[in-house]
Each structure stands twice: as structure tokens, then as C-alpha cells.
Scaffold this active site. Structure first.
Site, PDB file in Angstrom:
ATOM      1  N   GLU A   1       7.252   3.502   1.676  1.00 26.12           N
ATOM      2  CA  GLU A   1       7.526   2.108   1.328  1.00 26.12           C
ATOM      3  C   GLU A   1       8.605   2.035   0.249  1.00 26.12           C
ATOM      4  OE1 GLU A   1       3.926   0.087   0.185  1.00 26.12           O
ATOM      5  OE2 GLU A   1       2.920   0.587   2.067  1.00 26.12           O
TER       6      GLU A   1
ATOM      7  N   LYS B   1       6.337   8.180   6.704  1.00 25.51           N
ATOM      8  CA  LYS B   1       6.796   6.822   6.393  1.00 25.51           C
ATOM      9  C   LYS B   1       6.627   6.594   4.892  1.00 25.51           C
ATOM     10  CE  LYS B   1       4.414   2.887   7.673  1.00 25.51           C
ATOM     11  NZ  LYS B   1       4.085   2.257   6.384  1.00 25.51           N
TER      12      LYS B   1
ATOM     13  N   GLU C   1       7.375  -5.687   7.369  1.00 27.99           N
ATOM     14  CA  GLU C   1       6.047  -6.310   7.351  1.00 27.99           C
ATOM     15  C   GLU C   1       6.097  -7.708   6.763  1.00 27.99           C
ATOM     16  OE1 GLU C   1       2.939  -3.751   5.886  1.00 27.99           O
ATOM     17  OE2 GLU C   1       1.457  -5.374   5.868  1.00 27.99           O
TER      18      GLU C   1
ATOM     19  N   ASP D   1      -1.661   4.376   5.620  1.00 30.02           N
ATOM     20  CA  ASP D   1      -2.533   4.431   4.445  1.00 30.02           C
ATOM     21  C   ASP D   1      -3.500   3.243   4.457  1.00 30.02           C
ATOM     22  OD1 ASP D   1      -0.690   2.495   3.850  1.00 30.02           O
ATOM     23  OD2 ASP D   1      -0.122   3.308   1.905  1.00 30.02           O
ATOM     24  N   SER D   2      -3.388   2.393   5.507  1.00 25.16           N
ATOM     25  CA  SER D   2      -4.411   1.363   5.740  1.00 25.16           C
ATOM     26  C   SER D   2      -5.757   2.021   6.012  1.00 25.16           C
ATOM     27  CB  SER D   2      -4.015   0.447   6.903  1.00 25.16           C
ATOM     28  OG  SER D   2      -3.629   1.205   8.037  1.00 25.16           O
TER      29      SER D   2
ATOM     30  N   ASP E   1       1.879   8.017   6.731  1.00 26.72           N
ATOM     31  CA  ASP E   1       2.268   7.381   5.464  1.00 26.72           C
ATOM     32  C   ASP E   1       2.151   8.364   4.307  1.00 26.72           C
ATOM     33  OD1 ASP E   1       3.107   4.735   5.708  1.00 26.72           O
ATOM     34  OD2 ASP E   1       1.058   3.982   5.894  1.00 26.72           O
TER      35      ASP E   1
HETATM   36  O1  KIV Z   1      -0.691   1.498   6.714  1.00 26.31           O
HETATM   37  C1  KIV Z   1      -0.424   0.807   7.703  1.00 26.31           C
HETATM   38  O2  KIV Z   1      -1.261   0.557   8.586  1.00 26.31           O
HETATM   39  C2  KIV Z   1       0.930   0.261   7.817  1.00 26.31           C
HETATM   40  C3  KIV Z   1       1.188  -0.727   8.910  1.00 26.31           C
HETATM   41  C4  KIV Z   1       0.614  -2.025   8.551  1.00 26.31           C
HETATM   42  C5  KIV Z   1       2.616  -0.809   9.263  1.00 26.31           C
HETATM   43  O3  KIV Z   1       1.772   0.590   7.045  1.00 26.31           O
END
Ligand code: KIV
Length: 272
Positions: free
Chosen positions: A123, A121, A190, A52-53, A91
Site C-alpha cells: 500500500e 502487494k 480501492e 491482509d484482510s 500483501d
Molecule cells: O487485503 C485485502 O483483502 C485487499 C483487497 C481489499 C484489495 O487489499
């Protein structure tokens, strides 16, 4: 450097478990589009994370919170079309799973059906266990994410190193065990102290993949735009830059502008 040969075996969650068992480190990078995914997969990466980055890197938002489920599915389906070997993990974005476990499952099913990705994934620790269990009952592999969890940035207030205090380190150790027991196939840690990350990796059977979590974990992940030097503003201590693509691309654009202005491009051979 040459691309990997077509004689490859697809990476699965089981391959990652085997890699941990034999002590082979796991490599993971982010990708958000077809072309980048194709390059990264061709470079031999084990796991591609549609993070989600994308909210920061692709859309220019300050945080990961604004990106939507539809946007994540768009990025993920583009990535999947570019990948032949790597495991593709997506994510679950902020707001698509925190409500309840049914919402988490519905969001997961949309990602899996509409993008063709291989895993998701999420969080969080104890507070998302019910959702993780429910997603697993649908046969979807789940990767956990502890430590600095950017979707909670307004709770933390800062992107500083997490779990430096005993109570938080203890909670992280407990959460990591709960995630493993719930059935996560891997865990991202992280921005936490290296000694704590080492403890977690030693404590768990599942692979632990770090970003800013030191060298004693089972694998490493970076945001591709950071490690390729496309994004020049983000300079945390844990980031190693493997290229200066910002410089290369800026030079290429300058050169193109000059050639156009000077009537040098296109030349005789570059026209019909
Ligand atoms: O969204 C992302 O890029 C991440 C990584 C930093 C692990 O969760």
C-alpha cells in the site's frame, strides 16, 4: 457448475498485461487457506490475493494492522498448496516494510521463500518507491495499492470513499504514474470515484484492478468471504453478494445439532 479443466496455462504477470491489451477483464478474489484457495482456483479466477484482510476475516480484528509477517506467510503457504492456475499475490503486512527498503526486501524474500507465492502487494505511492525498486531488483513482481489503503486507517480516520477532493485525486494520479514507472506490474484502486479510476486505467499501461472503483478499470477484486455471504455485517454499496453461505452453513449446523440431539446421527450405515 464444473471446475476448470486441467488443460490450463498458469496465469503470470505477463498474462495480466496481455489481458489488458486485448481488453479482457481480470478477476481477483482473496483467499487465506488451502480449501478456499482450491475452490476459488477451480472456479477459474485469474488472481488470488492473500490479503491482509485476513486480519479481519480470519482473526476477527477490527483493522488490518495486527496481522504479522509470520501469520501472512502461514496463510500464503496454505493458499499456494491449493492453487494450480491462478497468480498468487501476498500483501506485505503493516510494519513489515514501512521502516526502510531493506526491511521491505527482507520481508518480501521471507514471503517468497517460505510461501511459494508469485508476487507481493504494498500500500502507498511516492513514499514507498525506494522499497518497490529494491524489491524489483530481487526479481519479485510488485502490485501497488492506492485510494483507500486500510493500513493507514488511523491517518484517514474513516473507511469513506477516498480522493473525492481535487488535491487528493491529483496526488493519486501522480502516485499511480510513479508506481508504473517504478515497475509495478498492476495496481489496485480501492474505494475511489469511478471517473477517477477510469482516468487512472486509461493513463497506465499496467492493469488496474478495482474494489469499489467502478466498472471502467481493467479488473475487479472482492474479499471472498464478503461476496460469498459468509460475512454478513459488511455491506458497502460496491459489494455484490453471489451466495448466502452464512445461511447455508447456519442451516447445516442447526440440522446437525437436531440430528445429534434426536439420536438420528449417526445411523446404522454411518457407523463401523
Ligand atoms: O487485503 C485485502 O483483502 C485487499 C483487497 C481489499 C484489495 O487489499
Amino acid at each position: 457448475m464444473s471446475s476448470i479443466s486441467k488443460e490450463f496455462k498458469r496465469i503470470t504477470t505477463h498474462s495480466l498485461a496481455e489481458m489488458k491489451e486485448r481488453g479482457e477483464k481480470i478477476s481477483m478474489l482473496t483467499a487465506y487457506d488451502f480449501s478456499m484457495a482450491r475452490i476459488i482456483d477451480g472456479g477459474g479466477i485469474d488472481v488470488i490475493l492473500v490479503g491482509d484482510s485476513a486480519s479481519n476475516v480470519m482473526a476477527g480484528h477490527e483493522t488490518t494492522l495486527p496481522i504479522t509477517l509470520d501469520q501472512m506467510i502461514y496463510h500464503a503457504s496454505s493458499v499456494v498448496r491449493g492453487v494450480q492456475r491462478a497468480l498468487v499475490v501476498v500483501d506485505l503486512p503493516f510494519g513489515s516494510y514501512q521502516g526502510n527498503s531493506k526491511e521491505a526486501l527482507v520481508s518480501t524474500i521471507r514471503i517468497m521463500k517460505e510461501s511459494g507465492a508469485h508476487a507481493i502487494k504494498m500500500e502507498g505511492g511516492e513514499e514507498i518507491l525506494e522499497s518497490i525498486r529494491r524489491i524489483l531488483t530481487a526479481g519479485v513482481p510488485v502490485m501497488g495499492h492506492l485510494g483507500l489503503t486500510p493500513q493507514s486507517i488511523y491517518k484517514f480516520g474513516t473507511y469513506a470513499v477516498r480522493a473525492t477532493e481535487d488535491w487528493e485525486a491529483e496526488k493519486l494520479l501522480q502516485d499511480s504514474k510513479l508506481l508504473e514507472e517504478a515497475g509495478c506490474f498492476a495496481l489496485v484502486l480501492e474505494k475511489i470515484p469511478s471517473d477517477l479510476a477510469k482516468k487512472v486505467a486509461e493513463n497506465l499501461q499496467i492493469p488496474v484492478i478495482g474494489i469499489g472503483a467502478g466498472r471502467h478499470v481493467d479488473g475487479q477484486v472482492l474479499v471472498s468471504h464478503d461476496m460469498l455471504g459468509i460475512n454478513t455485517e459488511f455491506k458497502p454499496r460496491f459489494l455484490r453478494k453471489y451466495a448466502d453461505l452464512h445461511g447455508v452453513m447456519t442451516d447445516a449446523v442447526h440440522h446437525f445439532v437436531q440430528d445429534v440431539k434426536a439420536r438420528d446421527f449417526p445411523n446404522e450405515k454411518e457407523q463401523y
